[in-house]
Design a protein around this motif. Structure first.
Motif, mmCIF file in Angstrom:
data_model
loop_
_atom_site.group_PDB
_atom_site.id
_atom_site.type_symbol
_atom_site.label_atom_id
_atom_site.label_comp_id
_atom_site.label_asym_id
_atom_site.label_seq_id
_atom_site.Cartn_x
_atom_site.Cartn_y
_atom_site.Cartn_z
ATOM 1 N N ARG A 89 0.630 -1.096 0.444
ATOM 2 C CA ARG A 89 -0.632 -0.457 -0.059
ATOM 3 C C ARG A 89 0.788 0.536 -0.252
ATOM 4 N NH1 ARG A 89 -5.352 -1.132 1.519
ATOM 5 N NH2 ARG A 89 -5.079 -4.070 1.162
ATOM 6 N N LEU A 90 0.932 2.295 -0.797
ATOM 7 C CA LEU A 90 1.187 3.058 -0.730
ATOM 8 C C LEU A 90 0.383 4.390 -0.627
ATOM 9 C CD1 LEU A 90 3.708 3.253 -3.254
ATOM 10 C CD2 LEU A 90 4.024 3.171 -0.798
ATOM 11 N N SER A 91 0.337 5.673 0.220
ATOM 12 C CA SER A 91 -0.788 6.885 -0.183
ATOM 13 C C SER A 91 -0.238 8.248 -0.444
ATOM 14 C CB SER A 91 -1.234 7.324 1.271
ATOM 15 O OG SER A 91 -0.050 7.277 1.991
ATOM 16 N N TYR A 92 -0.961 8.904 -1.122
ATOM 17 C CA TYR A 92 -0.849 10.253 -1.487
ATOM 18 C C TYR A 92 -1.189 11.496 -0.782
ATOM 19 C CZ TYR A 92 -4.427 9.638 -4.925
ATOM 20 O OH TYR A 92 -5.406 9.463 -5.355
ATOM 21 N N ARG A 93 -1.097 12.698 -0.904
ATOM 22 C CA ARG A 93 -1.889 13.704 -0.279
ATOM 23 C C ARG A 93 -2.410 14.966 -0.956
ATOM 24 N NH1 ARG A 93 0.626 17.037 4.769
ATOM 25 N NH2 ARG A 93 0.509 18.029 3.148
ATOM 26 N N VAL A 94 -3.517 15.452 -0.988
ATOM 27 C CA VAL A 94 -3.536 16.238 -2.724
ATOM 28 C C VAL A 94 -3.974 17.399 -1.858
ATOM 29 C CG1 VAL A 94 -5.563 17.209 -3.907
ATOM 30 C CG2 VAL A 94 -4.270 14.261 -3.652
ATOM 31 N N TRP A 95 -4.657 17.207 -0.578
ATOM 32 C CA TRP A 95 -4.915 18.575 0.251
ATOM 33 C C TRP A 95 -4.137 18.358 2.074
ATOM 34 C CZ3 TRP A 95 -6.618 21.843 -2.817
ATOM 35 C CH2 TRP A 95 -6.769 21.428 -4.272
ATOM 36 N N ARG A 99 4.406 21.008 0.410
ATOM 37 C CA ARG A 99 5.079 22.776 0.299
ATOM 38 C C ARG A 99 5.997 22.038 -0.456
ATOM 39 N NH1 ARG A 99 4.816 25.376 6.343
ATOM 40 N NH2 ARG A 99 2.577 26.063 6.363
ATOM 41 N N ARG A 100 6.936 22.937 -1.002
ATOM 42 C CA ARG A 100 8.096 22.739 -1.989
ATOM 43 C C ARG A 100 9.582 22.843 -0.594
ATOM 44 N NH1 ARG A 100 9.601 22.873 -7.159
ATOM 45 N NH2 ARG A 100 7.930 24.225 -7.412
ATOM 46 N N GLY A 101 9.606 21.497 -0.934
ATOM 47 C CA GLY A 101 11.373 20.649 -0.303
ATOM 48 C C GLY A 101 10.806 20.361 1.096
ATOM 49 N N ASP A 102 9.320 19.897 1.072
ATOM 50 C CA ASP A 102 9.341 18.743 2.063
ATOM 51 C C ASP A 102 9.769 17.933 1.788
ATOM 52 O OD1 ASP A 102 7.181 17.650 3.469
ATOM 53 O OD2 ASP A 102 5.299 17.841 2.859
ATOM 54 N N VAL A 103 10.492 16.865 2.755
ATOM 55 C CA VAL A 103 10.875 15.752 2.862
ATOM 56 C C VAL A 103 10.249 14.456 3.047
ATOM 57 C CG1 VAL A 103 13.097 17.425 2.011
ATOM 58 C CG2 VAL A 103 12.342 16.101 4.812
ATOM 59 N N GLN A 104 9.421 14.846 3.746
ATOM 60 C CA GLN A 104 8.755 13.577 4.508
ATOM 61 C C GLN A 104 8.159 12.690 3.470
ATOM 62 O OE1 GLN A 104 5.488 14.725 6.916
ATOM 63 N NE2 GLN A 104 6.800 15.753 8.646
ATOM 64 N N GLY A 105 8.267 11.075 3.632
ATOM 65 C CA GLY A 105 7.472 9.666 3.246
ATOM 66 C C GLY A 105 8.339 9.826 1.885
ATOM 67 N N HIS A 136 -1.285 29.531 -6.905
ATOM 68 C CA HIS A 136 -0.728 28.429 -5.957
ATOM 69 C C HIS A 136 -0.407 26.860 -5.712
ATOM 70 C CE1 HIS A 136 -3.599 29.361 -2.979
ATOM 71 N NE2 HIS A 136 -3.165 28.241 -2.361
ATOM 72 N N GLU A 137 -1.746 26.119 -5.916
ATOM 73 C CA GLU A 137 -2.174 25.448 -5.911
ATOM 74 C C GLU A 137 -1.335 24.200 -6.974
ATOM 75 O OE1 GLU A 137 -6.230 25.706 -3.386
ATOM 76 O OE2 GLU A 137 -5.965 25.216 -5.129
ATOM 77 N N LEU A 138 -1.540 24.978 -8.091
ATOM 78 C CA LEU A 138 -1.198 24.667 -9.435
ATOM 79 C C LEU A 138 0.758 23.941 -9.413
ATOM 80 C CD1 LEU A 138 -1.124 23.116 -12.347
ATOM 81 C CD2 LEU A 138 -1.525 25.293 -13.651
ATOM 82 N N ARG A 139 1.057 25.405 -8.831
ATOM 83 C CA ARG A 139 2.712 24.693 -8.388
ATOM 84 C C ARG A 139 3.402 23.643 -7.354
ATOM 85 N NH1 ARG A 139 2.312 30.811 -8.674
ATOM 86 N NH2 ARG A 139 2.182 31.259 -6.442
ATOM 87 N N ALA A 140 2.390 24.096 -7.026
ATOM 88 C CA ALA A 140 2.041 22.698 -5.429
ATOM 89 C C ALA A 140 2.460 21.573 -6.411
ATOM 90 C CB ALA A 140 1.528 23.085 -4.374
ATOM 91 N N GLU A 177 7.202 13.713 -7.263
ATOM 92 C CA GLU A 177 6.106 13.085 -6.186
ATOM 93 C C GLU A 177 6.552 12.295 -4.744
ATOM 94 O OE1 GLU A 177 2.951 12.188 -9.494
ATOM 95 O OE2 GLU A 177 4.166 10.650 -8.704
ATOM 96 N N ARG A 178 5.706 12.779 -3.483
ATOM 97 C CA ARG A 178 5.964 11.883 -2.093
ATOM 98 C C ARG A 178 4.704 10.753 -2.011
ATOM 99 N NH1 ARG A 178 10.152 14.622 -0.977
ATOM 100 N NH2 ARG A 178 10.546 17.005 -1.978
ATOM 101 N N PHE A 179 5.285 10.078 -1.418
ATOM 102 C CA PHE A 179 4.046 8.889 -0.800
ATOM 103 C C PHE A 179 4.764 9.028 0.755
ATOM 104 C CE2 PHE A 179 4.764 8.441 -5.852
ATOM 105 C CZ PHE A 179 3.134 8.339 -5.887
ATOM 106 N N GLY A 180 3.351 7.937 0.879
ATOM 107 C CA GLY A 180 3.655 7.347 2.335
ATOM 108 C C GLY A 180 3.341 5.042 1.865
ATOM 109 N N GLY A 181 4.132 5.143 2.869
ATOM 110 C CA GLY A 181 3.477 3.308 3.275
ATOM 111 C C GLY A 181 5.635 3.413 3.413
ATOM 112 N N ALA A 182 5.463 1.553 3.019
ATOM 113 C CA ALA A 182 6.869 0.899 3.226
ATOM 114 C C ALA A 182 7.484 1.142 2.289
ATOM 115 C CB ALA A 182 5.881 -0.937 3.913
ATOM 116 N N ARG A 183 8.588 1.103 1.979
ATOM 117 C CA ARG A 183 10.013 1.190 0.784
ATOM 118 C C ARG A 183 9.419 0.407 0.353
ATOM 119 N NH1 ARG A 183 15.923 2.119 1.735
ATOM 120 N NH2 ARG A 183 16.616 3.308 -0.272
#
Length: 213
Positions: A143-149, A153-159, A197-201, A207-213
């Motif tokens: 399983r992987l998850s993505y967040r839309v809302w 932010r640019r530079g977010d390194v989580q996930g 600003h949302e389109l830029r993001a 792309e960043r995802f939650g879940g197991a590597r």
């Protein structure tokens, strides 16, 4: 940490609304197709609630156009119309249709070894409802998850991270196929439109995802 996709043969990408599959996972879809994986996309809602005050775009017309927009964008990623399923549950009311979503998704995910969907902490209630439905699916698929809302932010390194082939320009081009969500409908001042600003993001090159590597 870089996302690894070795061994994935069948992937299911689940979107609450038409365009979430592009915003959340366009780069992932393209990468999966590159490595030879079969990719199916499921859009849970009909996408018909974004412009309720438009006379030129009554719900039936908007639903049909949003489906066409997703087909066009996905075709650019190598996903044909036969690999797209639209459940057409009511946009804006998915929390009341979780059980129905589960029934559909259980069948459609039976052969997948990777399931990708919205994050459980997404700010949109429809997204959280789809995440809840996915959490109720049986099986051992990764399983992987993505967040839309809210947009990351640019530079977010989580996930887990995955570069988008073609970078920001390509992702922006894909999002642009969803013209109904980018200001093309002009007779409903209260209707939804992705802000600049949302389109830029959304069009970041990673792309960043939650879940197991």
């Amino acid at each position: 940490m870089r996302l690894r996709l070795a061994g994935i043969r069948r992937a299911l990408i689940v979107a609450p609304h038409p365009d979430d599959e592009i915003i959340g996972a366009a780069g992932l879809i393209r990468r999966l197709k590159t490595i030879g994986a079969a990719v199916s996309v499921v859009i849970v809602s009909d996408g018909g609630a974004s412009h309720p005050g438009s006379r030129r775009w009554p719900r039936a017309r908007l639903v049909a156009e949003r489906r066409r927009e997703s087909r066009r964008a996905l075709l650019m990623l190598g996903v044909s119309a036969r690999d797209l399923r639209c459940l057409a549950l009511p946009d804006g009311d998915l929390p009341r249709h979780v059980a129905e979503a589960v029934r559909h998704l259980r069948r459609l995910s039976a052969r997948a070894d990777l399931i990708v969907g919205p994050a459980a902490d997404d700010a949109h209630p429809d997204h959280r409802a789809v995440a809840a439905a996915l959490d109720r699916l049986p099986g051992r698929a990764r399983r992987l998850s993505y967040r839309v809302w809210p947009p990351r932010r640019r530079g977010d390194v989580q996930g887990l991270t995955l570069p988008v082939p073609g970078g920001s320009a390509f992702k922006r081009l894909l999002i642009a196929r969803h013209r109904t969500q980018l200001g093309a409908i002009r007779d409903d001042p209260a209707g939804f439109a992705i802000a600049a600003h949302e389109l830029r993001a959304f069009a970041q090159p990673i792309e960043r995802f939650g879940g197991a590597r």
